[in-house]
Design a protein around this motif. Structure first.
Motif, mmCIF file in Angstrom:
data_model
loop_
_atom_site.group_PDB
_atom_site.id
_atom_site.type_symbol
_atom_site.label_atom_id
_atom_site.label_comp_id
_atom_site.label_asym_id
_atom_site.label_seq_id
_atom_site.Cartn_x
_atom_site.Cartn_y
_atom_site.Cartn_z
ATOM 1 N N ALA A 109 2.197 -10.815 -0.317
ATOM 2 C CA ALA A 109 3.268 -10.090 -0.143
ATOM 3 C C ALA A 109 4.009 -10.917 0.815
ATOM 4 O O ALA A 109 5.174 -10.981 1.073
ATOM 5 C CB ALA A 109 3.010 -8.604 0.227
ATOM 6 N N ALA A 110 3.200 -11.399 2.045
ATOM 7 C CA ALA A 110 3.769 -11.932 3.141
ATOM 8 C C ALA A 110 4.472 -13.318 2.591
ATOM 9 O O ALA A 110 5.668 -13.783 3.353
ATOM 10 C CB ALA A 110 2.765 -12.355 4.120
ATOM 11 N N SER A 111 4.127 -13.857 1.607
ATOM 12 C CA SER A 111 4.350 -15.249 1.137
ATOM 13 C C SER A 111 5.892 -15.105 0.489
ATOM 14 O O SER A 111 6.614 -16.016 0.349
ATOM 15 C CB SER A 111 3.337 -15.973 0.381
ATOM 16 N N LEU A 112 5.917 -13.971 0.137
ATOM 17 C CA LEU A 112 7.327 -13.404 -0.778
ATOM 18 C C LEU A 112 8.466 -13.124 0.022
ATOM 19 O O LEU A 112 9.727 -12.976 -0.487
ATOM 20 C CB LEU A 112 6.918 -12.492 -1.746
ATOM 21 N N GLY B 28 5.759 -1.606 6.303
ATOM 22 C CA GLY B 28 6.163 -1.197 4.965
ATOM 23 C C GLY B 28 6.722 -2.207 4.274
ATOM 24 O O GLY B 28 7.300 -1.978 2.939
ATOM 25 N N TYR B 29 6.745 -3.398 4.705
ATOM 26 C CA TYR B 29 7.561 -4.503 3.832
ATOM 27 C C TYR B 29 6.648 -4.774 2.613
ATOM 28 O O TYR B 29 7.485 -5.348 1.812
ATOM 29 C CB TYR B 29 7.649 -5.984 4.914
ATOM 30 N N ASP B 30 5.281 -4.749 2.754
ATOM 31 C CA ASP B 30 4.751 -4.814 1.577
ATOM 32 C C ASP B 30 4.529 -3.547 0.430
ATOM 33 O O ASP B 30 3.707 -3.763 -0.420
ATOM 34 C CB ASP B 30 3.357 -5.479 1.820
ATOM 35 N N ILE B 31 5.214 -2.443 0.906
ATOM 36 C CA ILE B 31 4.470 -1.173 0.245
ATOM 37 C C ILE B 31 6.033 -0.633 0.083
ATOM 38 O O ILE B 31 6.799 -0.705 1.128
ATOM 39 C CB ILE B 31 3.570 -0.350 0.776
ATOM 40 N N TYR B 32 6.158 0.624 -0.569
ATOM 41 C CA TYR B 32 7.489 1.273 -0.983
ATOM 42 C C TYR B 32 7.217 2.612 -0.144
ATOM 43 O O TYR B 32 7.360 3.589 -0.914
ATOM 44 C CB TYR B 32 7.546 1.406 -2.397
ATOM 45 N N LEU B 33 7.338 2.375 1.096
ATOM 46 C CA LEU B 33 7.110 3.721 2.046
ATOM 47 C C LEU B 33 8.130 3.510 3.127
ATOM 48 O O LEU B 33 8.233 2.225 3.836
ATOM 49 C CB LEU B 33 5.716 3.919 2.643
#
Length: 70
Positions: free
Chosen positions: A21-24, A31-36
């Motif tokens: 997720a961090a590479s994208l 919450g950058y990597d989840i929808y919360l």
């Protein structure tokens, strides 16, 4: 749940997919990597860990009560 807890434990509390997720994205807010929402994402482990632990205690207590009544 036990598998997820085990995976997090083996990765020192870090999701193994977080690197992908961090590479994208360059965004590193909670919450950058989840929808919360950010406030919830920053507190997922304490909130849901407490709920999980409480449920284990309740389940063990109910088993113990059931065992003693039979």
């Amino acid at each position: 749940m036990l598998v997820e807890v085990t995976v997090l434990g083996l990765n020192h509390g870090r999701c193994p997919l977080r690197g992908i997720a961090a590479s994208l994205t360059d965004d590193r807010r909670p919450g950058y990597d989840i929808y919360l929402p950010g406030w919830l994402a920053a507190r997922t482990k304490p909130i849901f860990g407490t709920l999980f632990g409480a449920r284990i205690v309740v389940t063990l207590a109910r088993w113990l009560i059931e065992y003693r009544t039979t």
